[in-house]
Design a protein around this motif. Structure first.
Motif, PDB file in Angstrom:
ATOM      1  N   PRO A 129       6.061  -0.447 -11.564  1.00 28.04           N
ATOM      2  CA  PRO A 129       5.242   0.764 -11.512  1.00 28.04           C
ATOM      3  C   PRO A 129       3.757   0.517 -11.727  1.00 28.04           C
TER       4      PRO A 129
ATOM      5  N   TRP B  63       8.953   5.358 -17.405  1.00 28.86           N
ATOM      6  CA  TRP B  63       9.819   4.476 -16.611  1.00 28.86           C
ATOM      7  C   TRP B  63      11.282   4.880 -16.713  1.00 28.86           C
TER       8      TRP B  63
ATOM      9  N   LEU C  57      13.221   6.240 -13.675  1.00 34.36           N
ATOM     10  CA  LEU C  57      13.586   5.464 -12.486  1.00 34.36           C
ATOM     11  C   LEU C  57      15.073   5.558 -12.120  1.00 34.36           C
TER      12      LEU C  57
ATOM     13  N   TYR D 294       9.911   6.976  -4.761  1.00 37.42           N
ATOM     14  CA  TYR D 294       9.177   6.103  -5.681  1.00 37.42           C
ATOM     15  C   TYR D 294       7.681   6.172  -5.412  1.00 37.42           C
TER      16      TYR D 294
END
Length: 291
Positions: free
Chosen positions: A102, A111, A114, A213
């Motif tokens: 990232p 995070w 994810l 993403y």
């Protein structure tokens, strides 16, 4: 045209021969690379191995650049959360891991989104490419409907690897009822998917993952700004149900799952009126309250 190493006569499938079961052909790595590796794309390499213990373990150990994709035709020691095992016949599913970095623009505290992002991306792709509705069971399960019942057809595992996160996805594609690891499992085939060819399914999942993403990272990891939190909430089968969260040390928490908060935690409304968030790392099992 018959592949050069195809069997000369029918018989029992030979595990050493990747063409021995023509109902489950091998992935076409050349076509996958041609479709996924392009200038400016997230994916930087695509490798397919015939058999390995765990694609996540391999990718964590290998290091390397962001965007690496490792796919296994068979995993002998596939892992889920808390080192639970995942196994399936060769070429019966999609078993792969990707490396994501990232960068400094996304706080480490975000995070944890994810694996939830990977769930949304996979469900979105399967709806488009296979015509099958896929629900999300918090925090990391993919559910399909078989004979009117929700069944687990896939799972997601995210592991920190230095400045990266390796995200692994396992998905049952063509498993028959007699091949399921447990009676409550499912597969795309059993759910009536219109497409069981793993090549377009894998491309669809990876393209969807790249899109989600990219938007999440552009938003600094803010799940609300990139609508990830909204999408996950809309597809989460856990919400609205009364569940029992089994926590470390034998502690239990029972309540209605009412929300997924900005940190990706499941918020439970207990009988005494308290709303208590629980993180994926705090959960040993999450089950319906009556089970």
């Amino acid at each position: 045209m018959t592949p050069p190493d195809a069997p000369d006569s029918p018989g029992s499938p030979d595990p050493a021969n990747r063409w021995s079961n023509l109902d489950r052909p091998p992935l076409n790595v050349t076509a996958l690379r041609r479709g996924l590796l392009r200038p400016g794309a997230l994916w930087t390499s695509v490798d397919v191995v015939q058999r390995t213990g765990s694609t996540n373990s391999d990718l964590v150990a290998s290091g390397g650049a962001e965007g690496a994709v490792l796919v296994a035709e068979e995993q002998s020691a596939g892992r889920g959360r808390l080192d639970r095992t995942w196994s399936a016949p060769p070429r019966s599913g999609l078993f792969f891991s990707v490396r994501l970095t990232p960068g400094p623009g996304v706080p480490v505290g975000r995070w944890g989104w994810l694996p939830l992002l990977a769930g949304v991306a996979t469900a979105t792709a399967l709806s488009r490419a296979a015509g099958v509705d896929t629900a999300l069971k918090w925090p990391n399960d993919l559910l399909v409907t078989v004979d009117g019942q929700e069944r687990k057809a896939g799972g997601i595992l995210a592991e920190r690897a230095g400045d990266s996160v390796v995200v692994g996805i396992g998905l049952n594609v063509s498993l028959r009822a007699d091949e399921l690891p447990v009676p409550g499992a499912g597969s795309l085939a059993l759910a009536g998917a219109g497409v069981l060819d793993r090549d377009p399914l894998l491309r669809a999942v990876l393209r969807s993952l790249e899109e989600w993403y990219g938007e999440w990272r552009a938003a600094g990891g803010d799940p609300a700004a990139c609508r990830l939190q909204e999408a996950y909430t809309a597809g989460c089968a856990t919400l609205g149900r009364t569940v029992r969260a089994e926590l470390p040390g034998g502690r239990e928490l029972v309540g209605e799952a009412v929300a997924v908060d900005g940190d990706g935690r499941l918020v439970l409304a207990t009988a005494d009126g308290v709303q208590e968030p629980v993180g994926a790392g705090d959960i040993v099992h999450l089950r319906p309250a009556g089970s």
